[in-house]
Enzyme design. Structure first.
Site, short mmCIF file in Angstrom:
data_model
loop_
_atom_site.label_atom_id
_atom_site.label_comp_id
_atom_site.label_asym_id
_atom_site.label_seq_id
_atom_site.Cartn_x
_atom_site.Cartn_y
_atom_site.Cartn_z
N ARG A 182 -23.28 60.48 -32.90
CA ARG A 182 -23.02 61.80 -33.86
C ARG A 182 -22.69 62.70 -34.59
O ARG A 182 -23.20 62.91 -36.12
CB ARG A 182 -22.72 62.98 -32.76
CG ARG A 182 -22.37 64.45 -33.45
CD ARG A 182 -21.69 65.01 -32.39
NE ARG A 182 -20.39 65.24 -32.57
CZ ARG A 182 -19.65 66.18 -31.41
NH1 ARG A 182 -20.05 67.16 -30.92
NH2 ARG A 182 -18.35 65.15 -30.99
N ARG B 244 -17.39 71.19 -61.10
CA ARG B 244 -17.77 71.85 -59.70
C ARG B 244 -19.65 72.77 -59.36
O ARG B 244 -19.21 73.91 -60.40
CB ARG B 244 -16.49 73.14 -59.22
CG ARG B 244 -16.60 73.99 -57.80
CD ARG B 244 -15.60 75.23 -57.89
NE ARG B 244 -16.36 75.96 -56.67
CZ ARG B 244 -16.86 77.22 -56.29
NH1 ARG B 244 -17.82 77.16 -57.37
NH2 ARG B 244 -17.38 77.22 -55.35
N LYS C 207 -22.04 69.35 -36.98
CA LYS C 207 -20.40 69.07 -36.68
C LYS C 207 -19.59 69.09 -38.15
O LYS C 207 -18.80 68.16 -38.62
CB LYS C 207 -19.68 67.88 -35.78
CG LYS C 207 -18.41 67.73 -35.49
CD LYS C 207 -17.92 67.05 -34.72
CE LYS C 207 -16.74 67.20 -34.01
NZ LYS C 207 -16.77 68.11 -33.01
#
Length: 286
Positions: free
Chosen positions: A51, A100, A149
């Site tokens: 996973r 960023r 996830k």
């Protein structure tokens, strides 16, 4: 937690530092896994690693470790932290960028952080020590890629905190069609007329490792019929049993749903049999 792993080195947690420009810190741009272990033995390591790879691929993040290397790192960490009952947390972010910006380049070096934490003793089907959970229900307002996830867990956090403030242990989430998705931090099973049901996987549900193991155990080692399908709100309200599953909780029975008793509130015969079988086959998936 006395020793952690960060980018190839083992160190005390207070020595572990990452750049404030790390995209995991700035954007939640990363993937994580939690692998339970009991007395030095992992539960479902191979499934968790698979996973992890799927999650990294889904966000175009290059994996830098083989399963053998990850297993060796995690084994060393649980040994250095006393074995016992430990969860192993693995987080891989895309790494630091000098600027960023939402877009990312392919030349970033991933940040790999792994640490251990204590988890409760291995659950069993002992009714005297059984912990029941109280849950409420909410409309699922998280993003549309819940099957990944990701470390971007703000939606899960807000759902979980809302249930906690209302006096519950967890919350069951339903999409706009009134169909069960999952819980804030768990997958969900219900039992109806001696049949075990759980929502089928799609982008609205995380493919839980404990969920997969429960399905396999029920199909291979029990006489219960199991279906993966759409489950309506009314089916959940009228279920004989409700369970939430996760790597830390394993199979946890629900006794209260929205202040309503689930079943008779104390007898969970299907859960008892499935939890007993799950404990018996717990280490079959490494």
């Amino acid at each position: 937690m006395s020793i952690v792993f960060l980018n190839g080195e083992y160190m005390a947690p207070e020595e572990a530092k990452i750049s404030p420009m790390d995209r995991g810190f700035l954007f939640g741009d990363g993937i994580y896994e939690v692998i339970p272990s009991y007395d030095g033995k992992f539960v479902g390591f191979a499934l968790h690693f698979e996973r992890l790879l799927n999650g990294l691929a889904a966000i175009s993040l290059t994996n830098t470790f083989s399963e053998t290397e990850f297993r060796a790192i995690c084994t060393k960490l649980i040994n250095q932290n006393g074995n016992g009952n430990l969860g192993v947390y693995i987080q891989i972010s895309r790494g630091s960028s000098p600027v960023r910006q939402h877009g990312f380049s392919d030349d970033l070096t991933p940040t790999v952080f792994i640490y251990t934490f204590e988890i409760p003793p291995m659950p069993d089907a002992d009714a005297e020590n059984l912990k029941f959970y109280k849950v409420n229900t909410q409309v699922d307002t998280r993003w549309q890629n819940k099957h990944i996830k990701s470390t971007s867990l703000l939606g899960n956090v807000m759902h979980y905190q809302s249930s906690k403030l209302a006096g519950f242990d967890e919350t069951l989430l339903f999409n706009v069609h009134g169909e069960l998705t999952e819980a804030a931090a768990c997958n969900v099973f219900i039992v109806s007329a001696n049949k075990v049901l759980t929502p089928q996987l799609d982008h609205e549900k995380l493919p839980g490792i404990t969920r997969a193991m429960v399905i396999d155990v029920v199909n291979k080692h029990s006489n219960f019929e199991l279906e993966e399908r759409v489950i309506s709100f009314d089916e959940v309200l009228n279920a004989d049993e409700i369970w939430i599953t996760s790597s830390s909780k394993q199979i946890a029975p629900i006794s209260v749903l929205n202040d309503q008793t689930v079943g008779n509130g104390k007898s969970y015969p299907v859960w008892y049999q499935v939890q007993s079988l799950f404990t018996k086959h717990l280490f079959d998936y490494n």
